[in-house]
Design an enzyme around this catalytic site. Structure first.
Site, PDB file in Angstrom:
ATOM      1  N   SER A 273      11.043 -41.185   4.125  1.00 30.18           N
ATOM      2  CA  SER A 273      11.505 -40.973   5.458  1.00 30.18           C
ATOM      3  C   SER A 273      12.277 -41.947   5.951  1.00 30.18           C
ATOM      4  CB  SER A 273       9.793 -40.999   6.123  1.00 30.18           C
ATOM      5  OG  SER A 273       9.471 -42.439   5.984  1.00 30.18           O
ATOM      6  N   CYS A 274      12.652 -42.999   4.993  1.00 26.36           N
ATOM      7  CA  CYS A 274      13.409 -44.115   5.609  1.00 26.36           C
ATOM      8  C   CYS A 274      14.806 -43.961   4.927  1.00 26.36           C
ATOM      9  CB  CYS A 274      12.688 -45.364   4.921  1.00 26.36           C
ATOM     10  SG  CYS A 274      11.263 -45.706   5.872  1.00 26.36           S
ATOM     11  N   PHE A 275      14.994 -44.149   3.923  1.00 28.23           N
ATOM     12  CA  PHE A 275      16.495 -44.321   3.050  1.00 28.23           C
ATOM     13  C   PHE A 275      17.333 -43.231   3.659  1.00 28.23           C
ATOM     14  CE2 PHE A 275      15.578 -47.148  -0.872  1.00 28.23           C
ATOM     15  CZ  PHE A 275      14.924 -48.077  -0.056  1.00 28.23           C
ATOM     16  N   ASP A 278      17.896 -43.536   7.506  1.00 27.30           N
ATOM     17  CA  ASP A 278      18.434 -44.684   8.073  1.00 27.30           C
ATOM     18  C   ASP A 278      19.895 -44.818   7.371  1.00 27.30           C
ATOM     19  OD1 ASP A 278      16.016 -45.412   8.913  1.00 27.30           O
ATOM     20  OD2 ASP A 278      15.537 -47.081   7.519  1.00 27.30           O
TER      21      ASP A 278
END
Length: 445
Positions: A273-275, A278
């Site tokens: 869900s992040c890299f 983002d």
């Protein structure tokens, strides 16, 4: 330490782990979410996702009366002194982030502040781009509350650096705290809260302004993503050079203290869900500032291409994939979570289906989530051994601990063709190459 009354808005990974973490140190928490089912589940001590140790800690928190999940945000604000905003900021089609949940939360918080006397600290913990807290959240709070930021209420940006699979541990044992503050009183209030929370284990704290704190989070994740794409690039070069092995190359360069060995594990690339989110957001943001971030675009392309590489290795060994049974071990984007957001398994399975392969998959926790994605287009095994039965090739997609326990004989005795693609470098090539047709990311043949 004295009990603090804290509200946390948004019960995703960050929000629930933050809430449970504060309870662990004796604080009273109001956990707010708009999802009725999620609120009921949390109040029963059942997390809406898998995370090691979270269920045990949540049950302790709810039974002890320290954590109460509610739908009413106003109730949470009126009964607490500090509010963390941890709602999601999903990607739009162009890679920029959707701030609707942030704006809605700020609107509701502002309305609640209008009915409250006394100082309230608002802390944005959601991942937002530089300028969001100051130029979007602050004006909404002031307009809806008819109060002034700084004097009537405080405002901070406090990015999280939690790793799924160890999010609760990271909440309790962070390696640093970043505080972006609107004013000194806001920063002092949040730093004091953390000093009481962590006591003698208080980690290094960096205080800065709001947009710098926002950028630190994106720069942090973009750098880690860059290390992963870099080592995968070198891994792909290794495969062209006989007798080279990326694991040894990574070990060698990781001994350089300027580089260090973390995030130098070659494989199928990053997900979650992040890299991915983002990196897309930072690229889109940079372009909005009239700067083309060429290096970050390359990091993204390397990662997108890495899943295709697993298919290329499979076709190299199996040939035409039509009608062939391919076993997929691992569905979640990383071990110790059931999260399949941007998981490499999705790319790989979709490509296999495009090649008319028959796919059977197994994962210790992520099968329910996989069924919502693939429906009945693939088969789901009840164990790793059942997944291997009569397979023409197996691809290791997630490095779950139980897969590391498999022996060469588990593959040779159960598969139709003992062909193994080690997409996460969990097996010893010398041992496995003797017993079956073995390919690994970054291993020169």
């Amino acid at each position: 330490m004295g009990q603090q009354h804290i509200s946390v808005i948004g019960m995703g990974y960050v929000g629930l782990c933050t809430a449970v973490g504060f309870v662990d140190k004796g604080n009273k928490i109001f956990a707010v979410d708009k999802d009725h089912e999620k609120v009921n589940s949390i109040n029963k001590g059942l997390p809406p996702f898998y995370e090691p140790e979270l269920e045990r800690s949540l049950q302790k928190a709810t039974k002890g009366g320290y954590l109460k999940a509610i739908l009413d945000l106003e109730e949470a604000i009126l009964n607490t002194d500090v509010t963390f905003i941890t709602v999601g900021t999903p990607s739009k089609a162009d890679g920029s982030i959707n701030l609707k949940q942030i704006q809605d939360s700020a609107t509701e918080i502002g309305k609640a502040l209008n009915k409250k006397s006394g100082y309230q600290l608002i802390v944005v913990k959601s991942t937002v781009l530089p300028g969001t807290t100051e130029n979007i959240v602050k004006p909404i709070l002031e307009e809806q509350s008819n109060k002034h930021c700084g004097s009537d209420f405080g405002l901070c940006m406090n990015p999280e650096f939690l790793r799924e699979g160890s999010a609760l541990y990271d909440t309790l044992h962070p390696d640093r705290i970043i505080i972006g503050e609107y004013d000194k009183k806001s920063g002092d209030t949040l730093e004091l809260l953390y000093q009481k929370f962590y006591a003698e284990e208080n980690p290094p704290t960096l205080r800065t302004n709001l947009p710098t704190a926002e950028l630190i989070k994106y720069a942090n994740n973009a750098f880690l993503a860059t290390k992963i794409s870099y080592i995968n690039t070198i891994a792909n070069v290794c495969e062209k050079i006989p007798r080279t092995d990326i694991t040894t190359v990574a070990e060698g360069i990781g001994l350089d203290e300027r580089i260090n060995p973390r995030f130098l594990r070659a494989g199928l690339g990053y997900g979650g869900s992040c890299f991915p989110k983002d990196l897309k957001a930072l690229i889109a943001f940079a372009k909005q500032q009239n700067y083309v971030p060429t290096m970050l675009q390359s990091v993204q392309k390397v990662n997108d291409d890495q899943a295709k590489h697993a298919i290329e290795l499979t076709k190299k060994e199996v040939g035409d994939l039509s009608g062939k049974k391919i076993a997929i071990l691992g569905l979640s984007f990383k071990p110790d979570t059931d999260d399949m957001r941007e998981a490499k398994s999705i790319q790989i399975i979709n490509q296999l289906l495009d090649e008319n392969a028959n796919v059977t998959a197994y994962d210790p926790f992520a099968v329910p989530n996989a069924k919502t994605i693939f429906k009945n287009r693939i088969n789901y095994a009840s164990s790793s051994i059942n997944c291997l039965k009569n397979a023409d090739c197996c691809i290791i997609v997630t490095e779950w601990e139980e897969f590391k326990q498999l022996k060469p004989e588990d593959f040779t005795q159960n598969m139709n063709q003992p062909i193994l693609i080690d997409g996460r470098r969990i097996y010893n090539p010398k041992t496995f190459s003797k017993k079956l047709r073995f390919h690994a990311i970054g291993l020169g043949q």
